[in-house]
Design a protein around this motif. Structure first.
Motif, mmCIF file in Angstrom:
data_model
loop_
_atom_site.group_PDB
_atom_site.id
_atom_site.type_symbol
_atom_site.label_atom_id
_atom_site.label_comp_id
_atom_site.label_asym_id
_atom_site.label_seq_id
_atom_site.Cartn_x
_atom_site.Cartn_y
_atom_site.Cartn_z
ATOM 1 N N PHE A 42 0.806 -1.209 0.000
ATOM 2 C CA PHE A 42 0.000 0.000 0.000
ATOM 3 C C PHE A 42 0.844 1.267 0.000
ATOM 4 C CE2 PHE A 42 -2.207 -3.317 2.465
ATOM 5 C CZ PHE A 42 -3.213 -3.586 1.545
ATOM 6 N N ALA A 43 2.147 1.156 -0.030
ATOM 7 C CA ALA A 43 3.034 2.316 0.098
ATOM 8 C C ALA A 43 2.941 3.238 -1.099
ATOM 9 C CB ALA A 43 4.468 1.858 0.293
ATOM 10 N N ASP A 44 2.814 2.718 -2.298
ATOM 11 C CA ASP A 44 2.785 3.536 -3.510
ATOM 12 C C ASP A 44 1.370 3.913 -3.946
ATOM 13 O OD1 ASP A 44 5.500 3.531 -3.693
ATOM 14 O OD2 ASP A 44 5.584 1.810 -5.027
ATOM 15 N N GLU A 45 0.396 3.571 -3.150
ATOM 16 C CA GLU A 45 -0.993 3.819 -3.539
ATOM 17 C C GLU A 45 -1.276 5.301 -3.692
ATOM 18 O OE1 GLU A 45 -5.034 3.047 -1.285
ATOM 19 O OE2 GLU A 45 -4.017 1.201 -1.887
ATOM 20 N N GLU A 46 -0.740 6.119 -2.820
ATOM 21 C CA GLU A 46 -0.970 7.565 -2.898
ATOM 22 C C GLU A 46 -0.214 8.184 -4.065
ATOM 23 O OE1 GLU A 46 -3.115 9.381 -1.152
ATOM 24 O OE2 GLU A 46 -3.793 7.513 -0.248
#
Length: 51
Positions: A42-46
């Motif tokens: 989920f780290a690159d979701e933003e």
């Protein structure tokens, strides 16, 4: 030493390795690192979203 003795030795060795891996994975000292790794998908979701 016949083949059955070798099979028993390999089974005991692999079981000991399995117990060692489970003990390492369940150690409290590794909990923070595993919690951080669990969030990596989920780290690159933003960053990937376009506004």
């Amino acid at each position: 030493m016949d083949i059955n003795d070798a099979r028993i030795a390999v089974t005991v060795l692999l079981f000991a390795a399995f117990i060692g891996i489970v003990a390492w994975a369940c150690a409290r000292s590794n909990r923070a690192r595993f919690d951080e790794a669990a969030l990596l998908p989920f780290a690159d979701e933003e960053k990937g979203r376009k506004a």
